[in-house]
Design a protein around this motif. Structure first.
Motif, short mmCIF file in Angstrom:
data_model
loop_
_atom_site.label_atom_id
_atom_site.label_comp_id
_atom_site.label_asym_id
_atom_site.label_seq_id
_atom_site.Cartn_x
_atom_site.Cartn_y
_atom_site.Cartn_z
N GLU A 130 102.38 -54.48 -91.01
CA GLU A 130 103.80 -54.63 -90.65
C GLU A 130 104.69 -54.64 -91.89
O GLU A 130 105.80 -54.11 -91.89
CB GLU A 130 104.00 -55.92 -89.84
N THR A 131 104.19 -55.25 -92.97
CA THR A 131 104.96 -55.27 -94.22
C THR A 131 105.15 -53.85 -94.75
O THR A 131 106.26 -53.45 -95.15
CB THR A 131 104.21 -56.12 -95.28
N LEU A 132 104.07 -53.06 -94.72
CA LEU A 132 104.16 -51.68 -95.24
C LEU A 132 105.07 -50.82 -94.35
O LEU A 132 105.78 -49.95 -94.85
CB LEU A 132 102.77 -51.07 -95.39
N GLN A 133 105.03 -51.10 -93.04
CA GLN A 133 105.92 -50.37 -92.13
C GLN A 133 107.39 -50.62 -92.49
O GLN A 133 108.22 -49.71 -92.42
CB GLN A 133 105.62 -50.80 -90.69
N LYS A 134 107.69 -51.83 -92.95
CA LYS A 134 109.07 -52.16 -93.34
C LYS A 134 109.54 -51.30 -94.50
O LYS A 134 110.73 -51.08 -94.69
CB LYS A 134 109.15 -53.64 -93.79
N ILE A 135 108.61 -50.85 -95.35
CA ILE A 135 109.03 -50.03 -96.51
C ILE A 135 108.64 -48.55 -96.29
O ILE A 135 108.48 -47.79 -97.24
CB ILE A 135 108.48 -50.58 -97.85
N ASN A 136 108.47 -48.18 -95.01
CA ASN A 136 108.21 -46.77 -94.64
C ASN A 136 106.86 -46.23 -95.08
O ASN A 136 106.74 -45.05 -95.44
CB ASN A 136 109.34 -45.86 -95.16
N ILE A 137 105.86 -47.10 -95.06
CA ILE A 137 104.48 -46.65 -95.30
C ILE A 137 103.67 -47.00 -94.06
O ILE A 137 103.69 -48.15 -93.60
CB ILE A 137 103.86 -47.34 -96.54
N THR A 138 102.98 -46.01 -93.50
CA THR A 138 102.23 -46.24 -92.25
C THR A 138 100.73 -46.29 -92.51
O THR A 138 100.16 -45.36 -93.08
CB THR A 138 102.55 -45.13 -91.22
N VAL A 139 100.11 -47.39 -92.08
CA VAL A 139 98.65 -47.57 -92.23
C VAL A 139 98.11 -48.17 -90.93
O VAL A 139 98.87 -48.51 -90.03
CB VAL A 139 98.30 -48.55 -93.39
N ASN A 140 96.78 -48.31 -90.82
CA ASN A 140 96.19 -49.08 -89.71
C ASN A 140 95.68 -50.40 -90.23
O ASN A 140 95.06 -50.42 -91.29
CB ASN A 140 94.86 -48.52 -89.18
N LYS A 141 95.82 -51.43 -89.40
CA LYS A 141 95.06 -52.64 -89.70
C LYS A 141 93.60 -52.33 -89.34
O LYS A 141 93.35 -51.51 -88.46
CB LYS A 141 95.59 -53.85 -88.94
N ASN A 142 92.66 -52.94 -90.02
CA ASN A 142 91.25 -52.60 -89.82
C ASN A 142 90.35 -53.80 -90.11
O ASN A 142 90.59 -54.52 -91.09
CB ASN A 142 90.87 -51.46 -90.78
N THR A 143 89.32 -53.96 -89.27
CA THR A 143 88.39 -55.07 -89.52
C THR A 143 87.56 -54.78 -90.78
O THR A 143 87.37 -53.63 -91.17
CB THR A 143 87.43 -55.27 -88.33
N ILE A 144 87.07 -55.85 -91.40
CA ILE A 144 86.18 -55.73 -92.55
C ILE A 144 84.82 -56.32 -92.14
O ILE A 144 84.76 -57.01 -91.11
CB ILE A 144 86.76 -56.47 -93.79
N PRO A 145 83.73 -56.10 -92.90
CA PRO A 145 82.44 -56.65 -92.50
C PRO A 145 82.52 -58.17 -92.25
O PRO A 145 83.13 -58.89 -93.04
CB PRO A 145 81.53 -56.34 -93.69
N ASN A 146 81.93 -58.61 -91.16
CA ASN A 146 81.93 -60.03 -90.74
C ASN A 146 83.34 -60.62 -90.67
O ASN A 146 83.57 -61.76 -91.09
CB ASN A 146 81.08 -60.88 -91.70
#
Ligand SMILES: Cc1ncc(COP(=O)(O)O)c(C=O)c1O
Length: 414
Positions: A332-348
Motif C-alpha cells: 500500500e505504501t508503494l502504491q501511494k508513490i505509484n509503484i505497483t507490487v504484490n504482497k507475498n508470503t515468505i517461508p514459514n
C-alpha cells in the motif's frame, strides 16, 4: 510499443479505459506476472476475430466459415511447437487456470491424488488448493520450500513416497530459483506418478534458453501466454505423447471450454512470432540481468531477499524483518508513490496470505518499457526510502516526484 487513447461512443467505458492507460503509463509496474504487449499483439487481440464461433479444432469444427480462423490457429500451434520443440500444442485455453484444468484431467481420473507446491511457498491455486477445482475434484497434498526459500528435492521425494500421488505438479508463481525438472521427473518415476510442469512464469526464459526446459521430463507442460512470453492473455498446453495429446484436446473442448477466443489466439500467434526472434532472446536476457541487479541492490541496503537472490525474473523481499512492516502495508505504501507490487508470503510466514511478510518484485514489464540496470538501482533507492519512511507523508510525497522523473524517458502514450 506506444499506446493510443481509445475513442468509444460509450463514454463511461472510454473514460475508464483511458484512465487505466494513464495509470499504466504513470506507474512503475513490478507485478511479476504482468507485461506490456506489442502494438501488433494488441491489434490482433482487438480484431474482428471476436465475432467468430468455431467450436472444435482446425479442419474439424462444429461451425462453418472457419477457413481463416483455421489458418490462424494452425500458425499459432506451429509457432508454439517450434518455440518449445514439442510435437503437440493446444492454443485454445482461455487462461493458465483453464490450461491446468484440462491438463490435469487428461493425465489422471477424477478423485486421484495430486502433489503440488504449497500456495504459501509460491505455488498456484490450480496446483491442488482446497478452494480451487484442483483441490475439490482431486485429493491434494503439498510440498513446500525450506526455511531459506529453496526447493528441497530430497524432502519432496520423501513426501512423494508417503503420499504416493498419481500426479506431481511443478512450476510456481513466486519461486526465484531454477526448477530442476530432471529431479522432479526422477521423483515422479520413483512413485509411478505423472509429471505436469506449469511454466506460466518462466516460459519466456525457457524459450530464450535461460532456464532449463521441462521438455523430455514432464508428461505435459502448461503455460500462460501473457507473462514473460509477452503475448495476448491466455493459456497453452503442450506434450509429445499422441495419446495424451488426444485427451488434452478432448478436455479443452468439449471438456472444460466452449468456443475458442480467436482474437486471443491471433494475439498469441503474433506473440509467438515475436518470441521466435533474436530480439526476444535479448529481451529475456535483459529481464534476468535486471532482476539480478535489482535483488543485489536490495541486499546492499541490508534487505533480506528470500533464497538469497534470483535466477529468473522475480524475487521476494522480507519486509517484516527488513523494515518492520507487513507485506500489506509495504504494497500500500508503494502504491501511494505509484509503484505497483504484490504482497507475498515468505517461508514459514506468521502472517495470513492477505497480510503477508513479503512483497514480490518482477522485472519483465519494466524491462519491456526500457528499464536497464541503472534504472533498477535508482528504483531500489526509491523503494528502500519509501518502506523505511512508510508513515512519513512528506518523504512519500517527494518520492512521487522521483518516480515520475524515473519514468520520464519511458512514456508509453502515443
Ligand atoms: C504458475 C501459474 N500457473 C497458472 C496461472 C494461472 O493463470 P491465469 O491467471 O491466466 O488463469 C498463474 C497465474 O498467475 C501462475 O502463476
Amino acid at each position: 510499443m506506444k499506446y493510443k487513447k481509445i475513442e468509444l461512443e460509450d463514454k463511461e467505458i472510454e473514460k475508464a479505459i483511458n484512465k487505466e492507460l494513464e495509470r499504466q503509463n504513470n506507474h512503475i509496474e513490478l507485478i511479476a506476472s504482468e507485461n506490456f504487449v506489442s502494438n501488433e499483439v494488441l491489434k490482433a487481440t482487438g480484431s474482428i476475430l471476436t465475432n467468430k464461433y468455431g467450436e472444435g479444432y482446425p479442419g474439424k469444427r462444429y461451425y462453418d466459415g472457419c477457413e481463416h480462423v483455421d489458418v490462424i490457429e494452425n500458425i499459432a500451434i506451429e509457432r508454439l511447437k517450434k518455440l518449445f520443440n514439442v510435437n503437440f500444442a493446444n492454443v485454445q485455453p482461455h487462461s493458465g487456470s483453464s490450461a491446468n484444468s484440462a491438463a490435469i484431467a487428461a493425465l489422471i481420473e477424477k478423485g486421484k491424488k495430486i502433489l503440488g507446491m504449497k500456495l504459501e511457498a509460491g505455488g498456484h491455486l490450480t496446483h491442488g488448493y482446497s478452494i480451487n477445482f484442483s483441490g475439490y475434484f482431486y485429493e491434494s497434498s503439498f510440498y513446500s520450500v525450506d526455511e531459506n526459500g529453496w526447493l528441497d528435492y530430497e524432502e519432496i521425494a520423501k513426501i512423494a513416497k508417503e503420499v504416493k500421488p498419481d500426479l506431481i505438479i511443478c512450476g510456481a508463481s513466486a519461486y526465484s530459483r531454477t526448477i530442476d525438472f530432471k529431479k522432479f521427473k526422477e521423483i515422479a518415476d520413483s512413485v509411478g506418478a505423472k509429471l505436469l510442469a506449469d511454466v506460466a512464469h518462466i516460459a519466456g526464459l525457457i524459450v530464450a534458453g535461460l532456464h532449463v526446459s521441462p521438455v523430455g521430463y514432464a508428461d505435459v507442460i502448461t503455460s500462460t501466454t501473457h507473462k514473460t512470453l509477452r503475448g495476448a492473455r491466455g493459456g497453452v498446453i503442450m506434450c509429445n505423447d499422441p495419446t495424451i495429446a488426444k485427451k488434452i484436446d478432448k478436455w479443452v473442448f468439449p471438456g472444460y471450454q466452449g468456443g475458442p477466443l480467436f482474437h486471443s489466439i491471433a494475439g498469441k500467434a503474433v506473440a509467438f512470432g515475436e518470441a521466435l526472434t533474436k530480439e526476444f532472446n535479448e529481451y529475456q536476457k535483459e529481464i534476468v540481468l535486471n532482476a539480478k541487479v535489482f535483488a543485489n541492490s536490495f541486499q546492499k541496503f541490508g534487505v533480506k531477499v528470500i533464497s538469497g537472490g534470483t535466477d529468473n525474473h522475480l524475487f521476494t523481499i522480507d519486509v517484516k524483518s527488513s523494515y518492520g512492516i507487513n507485506g500489506k502495508i509495504a504494497s500500500e505504501t508503494l502504491q501511494k508513490i505509484n509503484i505497483t507490487v504484490n504482497k507475498n508470503t515468505i517461508p514459514n510466514d506468521s502472517e495470513s496470505p492477505f497480510v503477508t511478510s513479503g512483497i514480490r518484485l518482477g522485472t519483465p514489464a519494466m524491462t519491456t518499457r526500457g528499464f536497464k540496470e541503472k534504472e533498477f538501482i535508482e528504483l531500489t533507492r526509491i523503494i528502500n526510502e519509501a518502506l523505511k519512511n512508510y508513515n512519513n507523508e512528506k518523504i512519500l510525497n517527494s518520492l512521487i516526484n522521483d518516480v515520475s522523473n524515473l519514468l520520464k524517458e519511458f512514456n508509453i502514450l502515443q
